[in-house]
Design an enzyme around this catalytic site. Structure first.
Site, short mmCIF file in Angstrom:
data_model
loop_
_atom_site.label_atom_id
_atom_site.label_comp_id
_atom_site.label_asym_id
_atom_site.label_seq_id
_atom_site.Cartn_x
_atom_site.Cartn_y
_atom_site.Cartn_z
N CYS A 164 0.85 -1.19 0.00
CA CYS A 164 0.00 0.00 0.00
C CYS A 164 0.89 1.24 0.00
CB CYS A 164 -0.92 0.00 1.22
SG CYS A 164 -1.98 1.46 1.30
N CYS B 288 -0.21 4.07 2.34
CA CYS B 288 -0.02 3.70 3.74
C CYS B 288 1.46 3.74 4.12
CB CYS B 288 -0.58 2.30 4.01
SG CYS B 288 -2.36 2.15 3.69
#
Length: 191
Positions: free
Chosen positions: A152, A155
């Site tokens: 991700c 993230c």
């Protein structure tokens, strides 16, 4: 190579004679990679920037994230040996679980790139992130490691920035990421 395999199994605290199809293939081919894997594991579990307890807990989070039962057991036991409490181990498992949902959700937003999705609430409860038992910096560092494994980008960027804002160092970040990478590669052989 059988001695290297046995040493690796012993290092992980797994039952004598533990074998997987992948391990068997490495042994049959007399692969030098088995030796590299053992050395890599020893190297990442000994860090200048992470304590032994922290390395065990990050390794545990990655094993839980990767749904690897033998490594989950191994790193849970190691974390206990290095002084982790039941609550700290539980929080590590919770962190891995939470990040699995967050990584899917935020990766979707990033991949699609529509502003509408970014304006809608996530509606994912994340109360464990507010006041973590192990401290905000370490929770964010563990979150970063799991997010890197899950790919991700948004993230990873957010957690890396947060870790540094909480007083951590880039060396500490890189050791955590290296550890996550090696535990993930180990999981391809020990599963």
């Amino acid at each position: 190579m059988i001695d290297v395999k046995n040493d690796l199994i012993n290092d992980l605290g797994l039952e004598e004679g533990f074998m997987t199809p992948a391990l068997e293939k490495l042994l049959e081919s007399n692969s030098k990679y088995l030796k590299d894997l053992r050395i890599n594991l020893k190297n990442v579990l000994t860090s200048e920037y992470l304590s032994e307890k922290e390395t065990a807990l990050i390794a545990l989070a990655v094993a839980v994230n990767n749904q690897n039962k033998p490594l989950e057991s191994s790193f849970s036991n190691l974390a206990k040996e290095k002084g982790a409490t039941v609550d700290e181990i539980g929080e590590t498992v919770a962190c891995a679980s939470l990040l699995s949902s967050n990584n899917i959700f935020y990766r979707f937003r990033h991949f699609v790139g529509k502003e509408k999705y970014n304006t809608l609430p996530a509606r994912i409860k994340m109360s464990i992130m507010v006041n973590p038992i192990l401290g905000k910096e370490f929770f964010e560092l563990t979150s970063l490691a799991v997010s890197a494994v899950n790919g991700c980008e948004a993230c990873v960027a957010a957690h890396e920035q947060s870790v540094l804002q909480h007083g951590s160092s880039e060396e500490r970040v890189l050791d955590a990421i290296r550890l996550a990478a090696i535990v993930t590669s180990l999981g391809k052989v020990i599963n």
